[in-house]
Every structure is written in C-alpha cells, then in structure tokens.
Design a protein around this motif. Structure first.
Motif, PDB file in Angstrom:
ATOM      1  N   ASN A  61       0.824  -1.174   0.101  1.00 57.40           N
ATOM      2  CA  ASN A  61       0.011  -0.047  -0.052  1.00 57.40           C
ATOM      3  C   ASN A  61       0.936   1.284   0.042  1.00 57.40           C
ATOM      4  O   ASN A  61       0.488   2.286  -0.016  1.00 57.40           O
ATOM      5  CB  ASN A  61      -1.018   0.026   1.425  1.00 57.40           C
ATOM      6  N   ASP A  62       2.225   0.999  -0.010  1.00 48.94           N
ATOM      7  CA  ASP A  62       3.078   2.142   0.148  1.00 48.94           C
ATOM      8  C   ASP A  62       3.656   2.469  -1.489  1.00 48.94           C
ATOM      9  O   ASP A  62       4.125   1.457  -2.054  1.00 48.94           O
ATOM     10  CB  ASP A  62       4.163   1.926   1.094  1.00 48.94           C
ATOM     11  N   GLU A  63       3.435   3.595  -1.936  1.00 54.67           N
ATOM     12  CA  GLU A  63       3.565   3.838  -3.332  1.00 54.67           C
ATOM     13  C   GLU A  63       5.199   4.041  -3.532  1.00 54.67           C
ATOM     14  O   GLU A  63       5.589   3.870  -4.597  1.00 54.67           O
ATOM     15  CB  GLU A  63       3.158   5.199  -3.678  1.00 54.67           C
ATOM     16  N   ASN A  64       5.970   4.109  -2.423  1.00 52.88           N
ATOM     17  CA  ASN A  64       7.462   4.071  -2.597  1.00 52.88           C
ATOM     18  C   ASN A  64       7.987   2.771  -2.424  1.00 52.88           C
ATOM     19  O   ASN A  64       9.273   2.989  -2.566  1.00 52.88           O
ATOM     20  CB  ASN A  64       7.897   5.138  -1.349  1.00 52.88           C
ATOM     21  N   VAL A  65       7.429   1.903  -2.252  1.00 54.61           N
ATOM     22  CA  VAL A  65       7.948   0.586  -2.063  1.00 54.61           C
ATOM     23  C   VAL A  65       7.551  -0.320  -3.633  1.00 54.61           C
ATOM     24  O   VAL A  65       6.436  -0.477  -3.730  1.00 54.61           O
ATOM     25  CB  VAL A  65       7.766  -0.197  -0.766  1.00 54.61           C
ATOM     26  N   HIS A  66       8.583  -0.635  -4.039  1.00 56.44           N
ATOM     27  CA  HIS A  66       8.344  -1.319  -5.500  1.00 56.44           C
ATOM     28  C   HIS A  66       8.842  -2.886  -5.520  1.00 56.44           C
ATOM     29  O   HIS A  66       8.881  -3.531  -6.682  1.00 56.44           O
ATOM     30  CB  HIS A  66       8.982  -0.772  -6.710  1.00 56.44           C
ATOM     31  N   SER A  67       9.241  -3.398  -4.233  1.00 59.94           N
ATOM     32  CA  SER A  67       9.759  -4.735  -4.175  1.00 59.94           C
ATOM     33  C   SER A  67       9.267  -5.367  -3.067  1.00 59.94           C
ATOM     34  O   SER A  67       9.008  -4.859  -2.005  1.00 59.94           O
ATOM     35  CB  SER A  67      11.392  -4.829  -4.356  1.00 59.94           C
ATOM     36  N   VAL A  68       9.031  -6.922  -3.208  1.00 60.77           N
ATOM     37  CA  VAL A  68       8.752  -7.707  -2.016  1.00 60.77           C
ATOM     38  C   VAL A  68      10.046  -8.139  -1.113  1.00 60.77           C
ATOM     39  O   VAL A  68      11.051  -8.599  -2.037  1.00 60.77           O
ATOM     40  CB  VAL A  68       8.140  -8.761  -2.533  1.00 60.77           C
ATOM     41  N   PRO A  69      10.012  -7.777  -0.097  1.00 61.84           N
ATOM     42  CA  PRO A  69      11.343  -8.194   0.699  1.00 61.84           C
ATOM     43  C   PRO A  69      11.483  -9.710   1.046  1.00 61.84           C
ATOM     44  O   PRO A  69      10.300 -10.275   1.088  1.00 61.84           O
ATOM     45  CB  PRO A  69      11.498  -7.329   2.053  1.00 61.84           C
ATOM     46  N   GLN A  70      12.598 -10.223   1.302  1.00 59.04           N
ATOM     47  CA  GLN A  70      12.775 -11.478   1.719  1.00 59.04           C
ATOM     48  C   GLN A  70      12.789 -11.504   3.272  1.00 59.04           C
ATOM     49  O   GLN A  70      13.082 -10.552   3.690  1.00 59.04           O
ATOM     50  CB  GLN A  70      13.991 -12.263   1.442  1.00 59.04           C
ATOM     51  N   PHE A  71      12.493 -12.495   4.100  1.00 57.46           N
ATOM     52  CA  PHE A  71      12.451 -12.445   5.334  1.00 57.46           C
ATOM     53  C   PHE A  71      13.355 -13.730   6.078  1.00 57.46           C
ATOM     54  O   PHE A  71      13.090 -14.973   5.425  1.00 57.46           O
ATOM     55  CB  PHE A  71      10.913 -12.742   5.906  1.00 57.46           C
ATOM     56  N   TYR A  72      14.304 -13.431   6.712  1.00 55.28           N
ATOM     57  CA  TYR A  72      15.141 -14.694   7.058  1.00 55.28           C
ATOM     58  C   TYR A  72      15.765 -15.460   5.871  1.00 55.28           C
ATOM     59  O   TYR A  72      15.968 -16.613   6.051  1.00 55.28           O
ATOM     60  CB  TYR A  72      14.337 -15.535   8.105  1.00 55.28           C
ATOM     61  N   GLY A  73      16.362 -14.490   4.921  1.00 55.44           N
ATOM     62  CA  GLY A  73      16.859 -14.912   3.735  1.00 55.44           C
ATOM     63  C   GLY A  73      15.782 -15.932   2.891  1.00 55.44           C
ATOM     64  O   GLY A  73      16.419 -16.511   1.975  1.00 55.44           O
ATOM     65  N   LYS A  74      14.876 -15.729   3.050  1.00 62.30           N
ATOM     66  CA  LYS A  74      13.595 -16.625   2.178  1.00 62.30           C
ATOM     67  C   LYS A  74      12.412 -15.735   1.881  1.00 62.30           C
ATOM     68  O   LYS A  74      12.352 -14.516   2.421  1.00 62.30           O
ATOM     69  CB  LYS A  74      13.252 -17.737   3.092  1.00 62.30           C
TER      70      LYS A  74
END
Length: 316
Positions: free
Chosen positions: A69-82
C-alpha cells in the motif's frame, strides 16, 4: 552462539512490531499459548507450526500487505533469507513440494524402465547407475520434506542429499573415462576411487555442519558440476563416432545446465507461489527421460558386444 545475517524484511521495524505484538498476544503466557494451541488446526500442528513460527509468518504477511500500500515501495522483501509463500494446508512451499514429488516420480519411472536393460545387457556400469538412481530418489524425497516444512534438520538433509547427486555424477564419469581409456574392470577401481570422493564429501558435510554457509555451498556445487560437465563432454567427443546415441548424453548435459540458470538468478515468487527455485524443480523433472534414454542405449551398446544370446533375444 550462531550469528546469521538478517534479510531486508526482518530488519524492518514494521515487521518486528507485528512479530513482537503477535508473540505478546499469543505466546507469552501459558494460558495464552494454550488458547492458541486449541485454535490451531491439527494439520498445522502435524507440520510443526508452533506459536512463534506462526507469528513470524503472520508478521511477514502483515508487513507485505502494508508495504504494497506504500507507493514508494516497489519490491517484495525476503524474511530470514527466504521468500514468503502462500501456505497450503501447512505446506510451506507448495510449488517446490509438488514439483519435488514430480522429480521423485519421474526418476522412479525412468529407473524401472531402464532397469531390465541394465540387468541383462552386461553393462559394466549398471551397479553405478543403480546407486545413482537411489541417490537421486533419496535427494528428491528430502527436497519434498524440506519444502513441506523448513527446519534446520530438513534443510541440511536437503542440501547434503542434493550435493551427493552432483559429486556422484563426477565420480561416475571419472570411473567411466579411466576404465575405458585403460581397459580396466569397473569393480577393480570403483572402491579405491570412491575413497577420495567420500573423503571430500564428508569434509564438505562437516564444514557445512559447523557453519551453514550458503555461498560456499553454491560455489562447491557449481565447481563440482562444471568439472563433471566438462569431463562428460570430453567423453562425448571421444566417443562421438562409435556411439550414435552420444547426442542424448549431450542433450541431457545441455538441458540440466540451462536449467541451472534458474538457481543462479533468483526472483520474487509469482503469485507468491512460483519462484526461480520451484521452476527449476519443475524443469528438472524432465531430465530423467533424457538421461535414462541415454543409459538404455548404453546398455544396448554393451549388449550388442556380448555373446549372451538369451539376453539379446530378450532385449533386442
């Protein structure tokens, strides 16, 4: 104490807030934990999803939803390297799980199809291929288990079994080249040659057990795989005139090395289901058809040279 480098996702204050809040409300006291366990479906318990791991997953999805929902974020993050995947009845990575079953099934099917040729053809390498079949099916079984539910134990069993396939393929081509170049019996050298390979494999296991280094593991796999591929290509070149089925070996090598690109270039999962690793598993399910077709032709090649008339009548 083991030190692990965090991913971008689990360094976010937003994720840490959601996670701590979930743990506080569900896992921090005995009565809260009892309530959580009473609400949890049985299939999640069977897959080992405890309160803390549930909170980790829930916090990941809450963080992803907020970031989307944040227009400034364009990528999906990894969590704990996964990456984060949609869970299916407790299965952590459904696509990789299903495709691992597919690999196990195709290896079993192709092995059974080849086995009768190997048994009756007088192929001196039959026992080596039988061990390879077991190693491959063992690896895909643990891949299935690991992708169903990731734990430190299932991760080690998956990684160690996968590398065993790679190093064993190098072992087999080394034996094949030496025996054919010097006209030696396979049984005479396979045990003595196995000693250094087993020694290096054990060294690799001990080093990985002491410090589970993903980068080191990838480098070792790539180096072993490249060495094996080069030797197989050399063997193909040497035998290109008197083995017409050599092209099948070449196609097998080309196919698996092209598919390897998926392992080297990762990307966020499509529909939170299909990542590069799962697509790699889908692609490798077709490899046994190429490989065992080549082995079958190898068995026929040796059968033609044998004097066993009964075997020839049964197979040709």
């Amino acid at each position: 104490m083991n030190i692990a480098q965090a991913s971008f996702g689990d360094r976010l204050r937003l994720f840490q807030y959601f996670f701590i809040d979930c743990v506080r409300n569900n896992c921090s006291e005995p009565n809260l934990l009892t309530q959580f366990e009473s609400r949890q479906p049985v299939y999640l318990k069977l897959f080992g999803w405890d309160c803390q791991s549930e909170c980790q997953l829930q916090a990941q999805w809450q963080t992803i939803d907020r970031l989307q929902n944040d227009e400034n974020v364009h990528s999906v993050p990894q969590f704990y390297g996964k990456w984060t995947f949609y869970r299916l009845y407790g299965i952590q990575e459904p696509a990789s799980f299903i495709f691992s079953i597919g690999n196990l099934a195709t290896n079993l099917y192709c092995w059974k199809d080849y086995r009768i040729f190997g048994e009756y053809s007088n192929d001196p390498f039959y026992n080596l291929w039988r061990i390879q079949a077991f190693i491959s099916m063992n690896a895909w079984f643990w891949s299935m288990v690991f992708h169903a539910r990731e734990t430190p134990l299932t991760e080690k069993l998956d990684y160690f079994s996968a590398y065993l396939i790679v190093i064993y393929l190098l072992y087999t081509i080394t034996i094949k080249m030496i025996t054919e170049m010097f006209d030696l019996k396979v049984k005479k050298i396979q045990i003595s040659l196995a000693i250094p390979f087993i020694g290096f494999y054990i060294f690799h296991l001990i080093r990985m057990y002491q410090r589970f280094d993903y980068g080191y593991n990838m480098k070792i796999n790539i180096m072993t795989g490249i060495t094996s591929t080069i030797l197989w290509l050399v063997w193909c070149f040497i035998n290109r005139f008197h083995r017409k089925h050599i092209r099948k070996c070449f196609l097998s090598l080309a196919f698996v090395n092209i598919c390897l690109v998926l392992e080297l270039f990762d990307f966020a999962p499509i529909f939170y289901t299909f990542d590069a690793h799962s697509i790699w598993h889908f692609a490798t399910a077709f490899f046994p058809f190429f490989w065992y077709s080549f082995l079958k032709d190898e068995a026929i090649f040796y059968l033609v040279q044998t004097s066993d008339k009964d075997a020839k009548e049964k197979l040709l």
